[in-house]
Enzyme design. Structure first.
Site, PDB file in Angstrom:
ATOM      1  N   HIS A   4      -2.184  44.095 -64.525  1.00 43.62           N
ATOM      2  CA  HIS A   4      -2.747  42.993 -65.064  1.00 43.62           C
ATOM      3  C   HIS A   4      -2.604  42.958 -66.713  1.00 43.62           C
ATOM      4  CE1 HIS A   4      -6.199  40.640 -66.641  1.00 43.62           C
ATOM      5  NE2 HIS A   4      -6.510  40.114 -65.621  1.00 43.62           N
ATOM      6  N   GLU A  40      -7.351  40.720 -57.434  1.00 42.92           N
ATOM      7  CA  GLU A  40      -6.876  39.832 -56.282  1.00 42.92           C
ATOM      8  C   GLU A  40      -6.540  40.630 -54.936  1.00 42.92           C
ATOM      9  OE1 GLU A  40      -7.159  36.970 -56.793  1.00 42.92           O
ATOM     10  OE2 GLU A  40      -5.572  35.913 -57.728  1.00 42.92           O
TER      11      GLU A  40
END
Ligand code: ACO
Length: 373
Positions: free
Chosen positions: A258, A313
């Site tokens: 991320h 996710e």
């Protein structure tokens, strides 16, 4: 690099890392602490205490939309919006026949005008749920199911998707998901929405643009590939060799890494908890956890010092699969929820009222033959 004319310098290598593009009252991401605050609430607390309508109301209040409906009025307004959107479904299904679900949703949202009487966030939220459900059913050759204007938003989406009522546990899990992803700082799609809003193009245009940004696999398009990865690995004995081979070939492991979180994404834990309650920790969930542990170890070995951890996710994929959401529709379901945040950012940006217009540094040739910078 020399910059002879303008004196401007790129904000970062190429990804605008750490550039502050706006002030917001909507959400805050602390990537070092693994903390997400949405409208003044820690995400874990918001997901445990609010349904999706509650999160929408909290975001509208944070955006300063004093007159926005909340509580029962919001539930009724969303119901009306779903019913209004259902009238557009036959036309949409013709236009989007054969297209992937997220592209169908993009087409559907484009059918909404930028000028309308109803509040934009409610129209868009209602339409996204109706269109996503109808597109999923059409992909399976099934007729659309009409919305129930009296039902809760998450509950009605699951009913429109399946044609039969969802259980209370499923409705709770979808609400937890939608609340948790309702907003997330200045991510790529939110930034896109704000850039478009700043041109005064209108809320629908801003949200269609945001959806286009969301659908890429480096942003909201990762869950489908996460499930593909779990399927390809198939069995526990293949986990380590599959991961090693993928990383050696230069692949990115979907659901990991991320730009802002340098520790575990807190939303992954909300979803991990929700899917454990929903499935009673079934074999698929246990397998996904084993792959996660091995993937983190493999990433540490392959990318020492990169601080890559699990992003939301990964467990989005596992949770939405357990809810029976088709793989191809996961990004659309993400958008159904994130429209709450996008529209709130549009409201904030419209209040700022100033065009977003950065600069670039020219590194091409000069007409007078001067060397490129
Ligand atoms: N698998 C393997 N390597 C990775 C991964 C990954 N998931 N993520 C980052 N890396 C590596 C890069 O290859 C790069 O290595 P290098 O320095 O040897 O070239 C290094 O880590 C730094 O990567 P960047 O791309 O600079 O990091 P960035 O901050 O841009 O990455 C991103 C963020 C795009 C999310 C990245 O981690 C990624 O591609 N993850 C996989 C896709 C994914 O899960 N997307 C969903 C994100 S969550 C969301 O948007 C809702």
């Amino acid at each position: 690099m020399t910059i002879p004319v303008s004196g401007l310098r790129p904000a970062s290598a190429s990804g605008l890392d750490n550039v502050v593009a706006a002030e917001t009252r909507l959400s805050h991401v602390d990537g070092e602490a693994g903390r997400l605050i949405i409208a003044g609430h820690d995400v874990e607390e918001l997901a445990a205490t609010h349904d999706f309508e509650g999160a929408v109301a909290a975001l509208c209040a944070a955006a300063g939309l004093d007159q926005a409906p909340a509580g029962e009025a919001l539930r009724a307004a969303l119901g009306e919006a779903r019913e209004a959107a259902f009238a557009l479904v036959p036309g949409l299904l013709q236009l989007a026949a054969g297209a992937p679900i997220t592209e169908g949703l993009r087409t559907g949202l484009s059918l909404l005008g930028d000028e309308a009487d109803a509040p934009d966030h409610i129209r868009l939220l209602g339409a996204a749920a109706v269109f996503t459900a109808a597109l999923c059913r059409a992909a399976e050759g099934k007729a659309p199911v009409a919305p129930d204007g009296q039902a809760g938003h998450a509950e009605d989406f699951l009913h429109m998707l399946r044609g039969e009522p969802a259980s209370a546990a499923e409705i709770d899990a979808l609400n937890a998901y939608m609340v948790t992803v309702s907003d997330h700082g200045m991510n790529a799609s939110t930034f896109t929405a704000r850039v478009i809003a700043a041109t005064r193009a209108g809320t629908v245009s801003a949200i269609v643009g945001a959806l286009c940004a969301l659908k890429g696999p480096l942003h909201g398009g990762a869950p489908g590939p996460v499930l593909d990865m779990l399927d390809e690995i198939g069995a526990r004995e293949n986990i380590e060799s599959w991961l090693e081979h993928a990383l050696a070939g230069g692949a990115r492991l979907m659901g990991f890494g991320h730009r802002v979180y340098k520790v575990r994404d807190p939303r992954a834990d909300v979803f991990n908890k929700a899917v454990t309650i929903l499935t009673n920790g079934n074999e698929r969930v246990r397998f996904a956890r084993d792959v996660e542990v091995a993937a983190l170890a493999a990433l540490r070995k392959a990318k020492p010092g990169s601080r890559i951890d699990t992003n939301m996710e990964y467990y989005t994929a596992v949770l939405l699969e357990a809810l029976g959401i088709p793989r191809d529709a996961v990004t659309s379901v993400f958008a159904m929820a994130r429209i709450a945040g996008w529209t709130a950012h549009v409201m904030e940006q419209e209040r700022v009222g100033r065009l977003i217009r950065p600069q670039s540094v020219y590194v091409g040739p000069w007409p007078d033959g001067r060397a490129a910078a």
